[in-house]
Motif scaffolding. Sequence first.
Motif, PDB file in Angstrom:
ATOM      1  N   PHE A 158       0.845  -1.185   0.000  1.00  0.00           N
ATOM      2  CA  PHE A 158       0.000   0.000   0.000  1.00  0.00           C
ATOM      3  C   PHE A 158       0.882   1.237   0.000  1.00  0.00           C
ATOM      4  CE2 PHE A 158       0.919  -1.025   4.356  1.00  0.00           C
ATOM      5  CZ  PHE A 158       1.098   0.203   4.990  1.00  0.00           C
ATOM      6  N   ASN A 159       0.309   2.341  -0.411  1.00  0.00           N
ATOM      7  CA  ASN A 159       1.012   3.629  -0.402  1.00  0.00           C
ATOM      8  C   ASN A 159       0.549   4.445   0.788  1.00  0.00           C
ATOM      9  OD1 ASN A 159       2.541   3.204  -2.675  1.00  0.00           O
ATOM     10  ND2 ASN A 159       1.057   4.125  -4.050  1.00  0.00           N
ATOM     11  N   THR A 160       1.502   5.060   1.482  1.00  0.00           N
ATOM     12  CA  THR A 160       1.176   5.929   2.602  1.00  0.00           C
ATOM     13  C   THR A 160       0.700   7.278   2.069  1.00  0.00           C
ATOM     14  OG1 THR A 160       3.392   6.894   2.758  1.00  0.00           O
ATOM     15  CG2 THR A 160       2.992   4.831   3.981  1.00  0.00           C
ATOM     16  N   THR A 161       0.281   8.138   2.963  1.00  0.00           N
ATOM     17  CA  THR A 161      -0.157   9.480   2.550  1.00  0.00           C
ATOM     18  C   THR A 161       1.010  10.278   1.982  1.00  0.00           C
ATOM     19  OG1 THR A 161       0.150  10.259   4.817  1.00  0.00           O
ATOM     20  CG2 THR A 161      -2.081   9.573   4.171  1.00  0.00           C
ATOM     21  N   GLU A 162       2.258   9.862   2.304  1.00  0.00           N
ATOM     22  CA  GLU A 162       3.445  10.512   1.744  1.00  0.00           C
ATOM     23  C   GLU A 162       3.890   9.845   0.444  1.00  0.00           C
ATOM     24  OE1 GLU A 162       3.489   9.411   5.066  1.00  0.00           O
ATOM     25  OE2 GLU A 162       2.867  11.383   5.792  1.00  0.00           O
TER      26      GLU A 162
END
Length: 173
Positions: A158-162
């Motif tokens: 998954f991709n973080t908010t950053e």
Amino acid sequence: YLDENYFDDLKFLEDKKHFIMMSERDGYAHIYLYDMQGKLVNQVTKGNFDVTALNGCDVHNKIIYYTSAEPTPYQREVYSINWDGSVKKKLSVITGTSNAKFSEGFNYYTITSSNVKTPSSTVLYNSKDKAVRVLDDSKAVVEKLKEYKFGYREFFSFNTTEDVNLNGWMLKP
């Protein structure tokens, strides 16, 4: 540029003209071929993955065998590649975690593999990469596990908010 962290993965080759070693000089752990004067001949492996083990080097056929964390960081697959970086070939068959051991002369090798749903198995191969014999298929363990209902790890990323991509796993009941 010699990375002192990888001197354990430095191998002097039988031709007495070359050595191979791992370095992170491009940001990933890869295999490099040097001549005996320390001059870089070429970077053998390339890509967005780490080589995790040097399994051997067949000097006669100029082939290097290694394990790497590709295609994903939570897998370990066995590969062969020519010294010049051409003819890369995946040797492990079961997707998951594999390791290899080679005979002297590289006439035979074994690959032991497993994954979260399959106990380890070991297969003997000849130098033509053909399976000769299954040495251990963990058949008794596989049969015994059928009696139980185990949860298995499920891998995901998954991709973080950053916008940093992270890998994870989840154990479901």
